[in-house]
Design an enzyme around this catalytic site. Sequence first.
Site, mmCIF file in Angstrom:
data_model
loop_
_atom_site.group_PDB
_atom_site.id
_atom_site.type_symbol
_atom_site.label_atom_id
_atom_site.label_comp_id
_atom_site.label_asym_id
_atom_site.label_seq_id
_atom_site.Cartn_x
_atom_site.Cartn_y
_atom_site.Cartn_z
ATOM 1 N N ASP A 49 -6.889 2.029 7.107
ATOM 2 C CA ASP A 49 -5.655 2.830 7.301
ATOM 3 C C ASP A 49 -5.811 4.135 7.541
ATOM 4 O O ASP A 49 -6.684 4.740 7.578
ATOM 5 C CB ASP A 49 -4.390 2.136 6.326
ATOM 6 C CG ASP A 49 -4.931 2.985 4.813
ATOM 7 O OD1 ASP A 49 -5.369 4.124 4.931
ATOM 8 O OD2 ASP A 49 -4.770 2.119 3.842
ATOM 9 N N ASP A 84 0.718 -1.169 0.036
ATOM 10 C CA ASP A 84 -0.058 -0.114 0.011
ATOM 11 C C ASP A 84 0.973 1.287 -0.105
ATOM 12 O O ASP A 84 1.990 1.333 0.687
ATOM 13 C CB ASP A 84 -0.891 -0.091 1.191
ATOM 14 C CG ASP A 84 -1.917 -1.096 1.227
ATOM 15 O OD1 ASP A 84 -2.293 -1.407 0.101
ATOM 16 O OD2 ASP A 84 -2.489 -1.531 2.276
#
Length: 298
Positions: free
Chosen positions: A89, A47
């Site tokens: 996140d 990511d």
Amino acid sequence: MARKRRGIPIHGWLNIDKDAGLSSAQVVGRVKRITDAAKVGHAGTLDPFATGVLPIALGEATKTVGYIFDETKEYRFTARWGEARNTDDIEGEIEATSEVRPTRGNIDAILPAFTGTIRQRPPAYSAIKIRGERAYKRARAGEQLDMPERDVHIESLKLVDMLDDDHAVFEVICGKGTYIRSLARDMALKLGTVAHLTALRRTRVGPFSEKDAISLDKLAELWQCPAEFEDLLPLTTALDDIPALAATEEQACRLRHGNDVAVPNQADGIVCAMDGNIPIGIAKIEAGRLYPVRIFNI
């Protein structure tokens, strides 16, 4: 008239320590510009907010990327209790909060439930394809996605630090397809709260470890003298767990032309056929014959 391939033929692996803020595709682009390699790919997407080990394949090493996907991975991550975000996140928007903060005892008690083979629902903001389109694209467009659950394997999971009441640091060793964002989300739900990741670092992918990884800036500096560059790993790095099989000169020639050869008294299975110290390719032994699977053009 055939189009001339741009770039130079470089074959091997780079162990890149990815900075936060870069996508895996952007790292590939940077490596391509620095090295001028004709072909570059990555093994195991990270990511953009995550850091750490991102194996980069150059040239014919791209044919071995699939073997890295199956390798065990290790991560260190920080869960922030009390806030759920739509991306699971720190980059997402807050969508739920909780006043519950787990104690060390609470956390230790639920870890066994997240060890071994477990069911996991991937994040909506992920690269998984849903009806032919990446899930994150559908999620960004406002679509409510029912992500299908799947089995993943957690070899070990441990709490290594509690920074304060809101933050806990973990280390995990896991198999392919595991989403650490989902792991933190599900651990929080088990603890009666919500959470998202504030930090994620991949520390190992198979044979690639963070202690040997180099930054893109370091790569750019060292690549000024390619002949002296010592961090380009062999093409066969991703094949460490595959047996090598020595081929004769005649066998090597036949394999490179796509033909099978006789290999009596050899057990069935996948091997890396070798012409001395030069890898010929990945091949499969069946009933005493060796069949080429992926031949390296080097």
